[in-house]
Write a protein that holds these residues in place. Sequence first.
Motif, short mmCIF file in Angstrom:
data_model
loop_
_atom_site.label_atom_id
_atom_site.label_comp_id
_atom_site.label_asym_id
_atom_site.label_seq_id
_atom_site.Cartn_x
_atom_site.Cartn_y
_atom_site.Cartn_z
N TRP A 1 0.83 -1.21 0.00
CA TRP A 1 0.00 0.00 0.00
C TRP A 1 0.86 1.26 0.00
O TRP A 1 0.67 2.18 0.79
N ASN A 2 1.83 1.30 -0.90
CA ASN A 2 2.65 2.51 -1.02
C ASN A 2 2.26 3.27 -2.29
O ASN A 2 1.46 2.81 -3.10
N GLU A 3 2.84 4.46 -2.41
CA GLU A 3 2.48 5.39 -3.47
C GLU A 3 2.61 4.77 -4.88
O GLU A 3 1.67 4.85 -5.68
N LEU A 4 3.77 4.14 -5.13
CA LEU A 4 4.01 3.56 -6.46
C LEU A 4 2.97 2.49 -6.77
O LEU A 4 2.40 2.44 -7.87
N ALA A 5 2.71 1.65 -5.76
CA ALA A 5 1.78 0.55 -5.95
C ALA A 5 0.38 1.08 -6.21
O ALA A 5 -0.35 0.57 -7.06
N TYR A 6 0.02 2.12 -5.49
CA TYR A 6 -1.32 2.68 -5.61
C TYR A 6 -1.58 3.15 -7.05
O TYR A 6 -2.59 2.79 -7.66
N PHE A 7 -0.63 3.92 -7.60
CA PHE A 7 -0.86 4.44 -8.95
C PHE A 7 -0.70 3.36 -10.01
O PHE A 7 -1.41 3.36 -11.02
N ALA A 8 0.22 2.42 -9.77
CA ALA A 8 0.37 1.31 -10.73
C ALA A 8 -0.95 0.54 -10.80
O ALA A 8 -1.39 0.12 -11.88
N THR A 9 -1.60 0.36 -9.65
CA THR A 9 -2.86 -0.38 -9.63
C THR A 9 -3.97 0.43 -10.28
O THR A 9 -4.82 -0.12 -10.99
N LYS A 10 -3.95 1.74 -10.04
CA LYS A 10 -4.95 2.60 -10.68
C LYS A 10 -4.86 2.45 -12.20
O LYS A 10 -5.86 2.23 -12.88
N PHE B 1 -17.31 -3.72 -16.03
CA PHE B 1 -17.67 -4.71 -15.01
C PHE B 1 -16.40 -5.31 -14.39
O PHE B 1 -16.29 -5.45 -13.16
N MET B 2 -15.43 -5.61 -15.25
CA MET B 2 -14.16 -6.18 -14.77
C MET B 2 -13.46 -5.21 -13.82
O MET B 2 -12.88 -5.61 -12.82
N LEU B 3 -13.53 -3.91 -14.20
CA LEU B 3 -12.87 -2.88 -13.39
C LEU B 3 -13.47 -2.85 -11.99
O LEU B 3 -12.75 -2.86 -10.98
N THR B 4 -14.79 -2.84 -11.91
CA THR B 4 -15.47 -2.82 -10.62
C THR B 4 -15.16 -4.08 -9.83
O THR B 4 -14.94 -4.05 -8.62
N LEU B 5 -15.12 -5.20 -10.55
CA LEU B 5 -14.84 -6.48 -9.91
C LEU B 5 -13.43 -6.49 -9.30
O LEU B 5 -13.23 -6.94 -8.18
N MET B 6 -12.46 -5.94 -10.05
CA MET B 6 -11.09 -5.92 -9.56
C MET B 6 -10.91 -4.94 -8.42
O MET B 6 -10.26 -5.23 -7.43
N VAL C 1 -9.73 2.77 -6.64
CA VAL C 1 -8.79 1.92 -5.90
C VAL C 1 -8.85 2.35 -4.43
O VAL C 1 -8.49 3.48 -4.10
N THR C 2 -9.34 1.46 -3.58
CA THR C 2 -9.50 1.78 -2.15
C THR C 2 -9.07 0.58 -1.31
O THR C 2 -8.51 -0.38 -1.85
N GLY C 3 -9.40 0.64 -0.03
CA GLY C 3 -9.13 -0.50 0.84
C GLY C 3 -9.82 -1.77 0.36
O GLY C 3 -9.31 -2.88 0.56
N ALA C 4 -10.96 -1.59 -0.32
CA ALA C 4 -11.68 -2.76 -0.85
C ALA C 4 -10.82 -3.47 -1.90
O ALA C 4 -10.81 -4.70 -1.98
N THR C 5 -10.08 -2.68 -2.71
CA THR C 5 -9.20 -3.27 -3.72
C THR C 5 -8.09 -4.06 -3.03
O THR C 5 -7.76 -5.18 -3.43
N LEU C 6 -7.54 -3.46 -1.98
CA LEU C 6 -6.45 -4.10 -1.25
C LEU C 6 -6.91 -5.46 -0.68
O LEU C 6 -6.21 -6.46 -0.83
N SER C 7 -8.09 -5.49 -0.08
CA SER C 7 -8.62 -6.75 0.48
C SER C 7 -8.74 -7.80 -0.61
O SER C 7 -8.38 -8.96 -0.42
N ARG C 8 -9.28 -7.38 -1.76
CA ARG C 8 -9.45 -8.34 -2.85
C ARG C 8 -8.11 -8.86 -3.34
O ARG C 8 -7.93 -10.05 -3.55
N PHE C 9 -7.18 -7.92 -3.56
CA PHE C 9 -5.87 -8.32 -4.08
C PHE C 9 -5.16 -9.26 -3.10
O PHE C 9 -4.51 -10.22 -3.50
N PHE C 10 -5.30 -8.95 -1.81
CA PHE C 10 -4.66 -9.81 -0.80
C PHE C 10 -5.27 -11.22 -0.87
O PHE C 10 -4.55 -12.21 -0.91
#
Lengths: 372, 150
Positions: free
Chosen positions: A157-166, A181-186, A192-201
């Motif tokens: 959850w650092n700056e580089l990762a945040y924008f790379a994921t965006k 739909f894929m975007l919302t699913l991912m 990109v929020t904490g919800a994204t982080l939970s999913r990715f984890f």
Amino acid sequence: MSKEKLHSSSTETGKADSAINKWLDDRFQLAALREFAKHKSVPKFRETIWYYFGGIALLLFLVQVCTGILLVMYYKGTEDSAFESVRFIDAKVNFGWLIRSIHSWSANLMILAIFIHMFSIYFLKSFRKPRELTWYTGIGLLFVTMAFGFSGYLLPWNELAYFATKVGTDITGQVPVVGKFMLTLMRGGADVTGATLSRFFGIHVALFPGIFAIFLMLHLLFIQRQGMSEPEEWAKLDPKEKKTIPFFPNFMLRELLIWLIVINILAVLAVYFPWELGKKADAFASAPQGIKPEWYFLFMFQILKYIPGKVWLFDGEVLGVLFFGVGIGLWVLVPFWDSKIKSGHRNKILTYIGIGIVVFMITFTTIAWIAG
Amino acid sequence: MNDETKKGKTRREFLNDVLIGGFGAWMMAILYPVISYLDPPKSKEVKVSQVNIGKSSEIEKNSGKIIRFGEKPVLVIKKNNGEYSAFMAECTHLNCTVQYRKDLGLIYCACHNGKYDLNGKVVSGPPPAPLQKYEVALKGDEVIVYKGEG
């Protein structure tokens, strides 16, 4: 093993080994397996060196599993505590910095090893009949590994990762029809929020290892069933003229030696170039200058910079996505279209295409690297 | 054989169709809830109509600042002449957050070198559309950012 031989073994350990062998043999009938192992061999020729890279990728995957399990002991996958937990691993946990550094370096080396393995298979034309499915499962492994890389990159959850994921997820959003739909699913929402982080984890530690294991099992099963691919020139040779190395123990011991070297390289990289953590992600900060993705996405990233906003009637980014989509699709399907080329120039055409792709990737990666 | 098929399906074919159809329906019954589960519920967005970003006298000329406007980042720029302009800070190319570059006098996206002028129009780089504009008003010395009609 005959009974006479069994009794003649002199040492106590020998006796114990034989007893265990017999015990297992009685239950699992291992004779056929032993026979198989005895005949397993690897072609010995100018290009044998490339045969070690699949094994290297496997080693690095095992390193990932072990270090990943260790990291999960302390990592917390939420927006408020992810960055802090990684900083805690780096600063407070005994050897935490080393484990994390090894995990990051090994991930990158694994992708490099898979790329080398894939291109060597391509240039040696080992994907041809009857090994098409081995190629496809290998491509599956590459894709899952890249998805591992992409999802794992966000976890600190650092700056580089945040924008790379965006950017990465937004590219998915450009795919016609299913993109949004894929975007919302991912992302687990619009942004990109904490919800994204939970999913990715979740997918990084549970889903992807499962998919990877299935592809890996099939990949190895196909290789064992069909044996190692032989160079095409060997088709004309008499079986006696074909030089091979027995897999057990000769090739395996060499592979183990290479594993040892790779582990040493990994250790040196992890210790002398520890993976940086950077700044914590902030959804209300600008993307920092010089931001760029991991090296294996660099060439695509550089191309995306060149495509103008509008090309005739189409959005540039959609065209970019289509360009790479079609390119990657063709690459994946090489066993299919290669078989349609007339045999005369087939090898040359394929080699030139391969060289073209490698030069293209290296050129744009270097430009992106230099541009900073 | 042909006569039989002309008459209709054999019992085996019929059962096969029922089984395949049943399997399909069974898969749907599993996949539909799973996909629906993965589609996140719409959370009620707090409607923000305006944001007070502080005193104008405390904001430097020729500077830019990202402010939080509901769930979105908005870039507020105070130009050299003291006028303000504000834009949605998400680049129209691939969603990165833009910044104001004093040295260039432009809005810049570091991800893929997108550049916009101080009206939000694309100057160069890959962005396909201008930045969405926000309005800025002064109430005494207070700077208020609000969403325009467009």
